[in-house]
Scaffold this active site. Structure first.
Site, PDB file in Angstrom:
ATOM      1  N   ASP A  18     -28.615  -4.136  27.055  1.00  0.00           N
ATOM      2  CA  ASP A  18     -27.443  -5.035  26.946  1.00  0.00           C
ATOM      3  C   ASP A  18     -27.280  -5.722  25.585  1.00  0.00           C
ATOM      4  O   ASP A  18     -26.941  -6.910  25.533  1.00  0.00           O
ATOM      5  CB  ASP A  18     -27.500  -6.093  28.056  1.00  0.00           C
ATOM      6  CG  ASP A  18     -27.439  -5.503  29.453  1.00  0.00           C
ATOM      7  OD1 ASP A  18     -27.446  -4.268  29.566  1.00  0.00           O
ATOM      8  OD2 ASP A  18     -27.403  -6.267  30.419  1.00  0.00           O
ATOM      9  N   LYS A 105     -24.180  -0.683  34.291  1.00  0.00           N
ATOM     10  CA  LYS A 105     -24.608  -1.305  35.553  1.00  0.00           C
ATOM     11  C   LYS A 105     -23.799  -2.547  35.838  1.00  0.00           C
ATOM     12  O   LYS A 105     -23.208  -3.127  34.926  1.00  0.00           O
ATOM     13  CB  LYS A 105     -26.096  -1.643  35.471  1.00  0.00           C
ATOM     14  CG  LYS A 105     -26.317  -2.663  34.385  1.00  0.00           C
ATOM     15  CD  LYS A 105     -27.732  -2.740  33.936  1.00  0.00           C
ATOM     16  CE  LYS A 105     -27.873  -3.684  32.771  1.00  0.00           C
ATOM     17  NZ  LYS A 105     -27.244  -5.015  32.918  1.00  0.00           N
ATOM     18  N   CYS A 153     -31.769  -9.514  32.404  1.00  0.00           N
ATOM     19  CA  CYS A 153     -31.757  -8.063  32.491  1.00  0.00           C
ATOM     20  C   CYS A 153     -33.023  -7.410  31.945  1.00  0.00           C
ATOM     21  O   CYS A 153     -33.461  -6.391  32.474  1.00  0.00           O
ATOM     22  CB  CYS A 153     -30.493  -7.520  31.841  1.00  0.00           C
ATOM     23  SG  CYS A 153     -29.021  -7.971  32.808  1.00  0.00           S
TER      24      CYS A 153
END
Ligand code: VGL
Ligand code: ZN
Length: 200
Positions: A18, A105, A153
């Site tokens: 990310d 995701k 994450c």
């Protein structure tokens, strides 16, 4: 902290979590403090991994406009990383080798914290992303997890990786923490270590 480097090679993958505009850029809607600082360090890691023949995989938080993940819809977070918007793009300064796979995701009504799985908030069901199969297909046994954010994450991806039986490393120099609550960074590190993740 020791600048110890993972011995990259075909059995070891680098998972870049990310490093997107909304998290990594100061203009982003969910800017993780210091997120921009990790970009050049992650680039060096991507180069080292690629040179040694390690697969490098990039994850992206990739949400619909409305999701129970967002505060506006009953969740926790400001609107961020909406699929197809500039904020969801990988940071422009990030080095992305041609053909490197991207795993998206949180694409439905889920919390997609882990690169490996998504939790459907309505049904409570957890479903796998393509990441696990992708790593298996490359014969990967070890992963290095870097990127954003350390308490969400990166943590979730590292824990899921360890639960799959992978050896997992998280170099703290290559992540930053959201810190919704003070001490979230230390709690995340303790949780990862308790699960057998090597946090450097
Ligand atoms: C993340 C908060 C919300 C992350 C994603 O990438 O760590 N954090 N969505
Ligand atoms: Zn998100």
């Amino acid at each position: 902290m020791a600048a110890e480097r993972f011995a990259y090679g075909p059995g070891t993958a680098l998972v870049v979590v990310d490093v997107q505009v909304d998290f990594a850029d100061p203009t982003g809607s969910l800017h993780v403090r210091g997120g921009e600082e990790v970009v050049p360090l992650v680039n060096a890691e991507v180069e080292a991994a690629t040179a040694a023949g390690s697969p490098v995989v990039f994850t992206q938080d990739w949400h619909p406009e409305h999701t129970p993940h967002f505060a506006a819809d009953g969740g926790t977070w400001p609107v961020h990383c909406v699929a197809g918007t500039p904020g969801a793009e990988l940071h422009p300064a990030l080095v992305v080798p041609e053909g490197a796979p991207r795993v998206r995701k949180g694409t439905g009504a889920e919390d997609g914290y882990s690169g490996f799985s998504e939790l459907d908030l309505a049904s409570g069901r957890r479903e796998a992303t393509v990441l696990g199969d992708l790593l298996d297909a490359h014969g990967v046994r070890r992963i290095v997890v870097v990127g954003l954010a350390g308490d969400y994450c990166v943590r979730a991806t590292a824990l899921d990786g360890a639960a799959r039986g992978l050896a997992v490393r998280v170099p703290l120099a290559l992540t930053r923490f959201v810190q919704l609550a003070e001490g979230d960074d230390e709690r995340a590190v303790a949780e990862m270590r308790a699960a057998g993740v090597e946090v450097l």
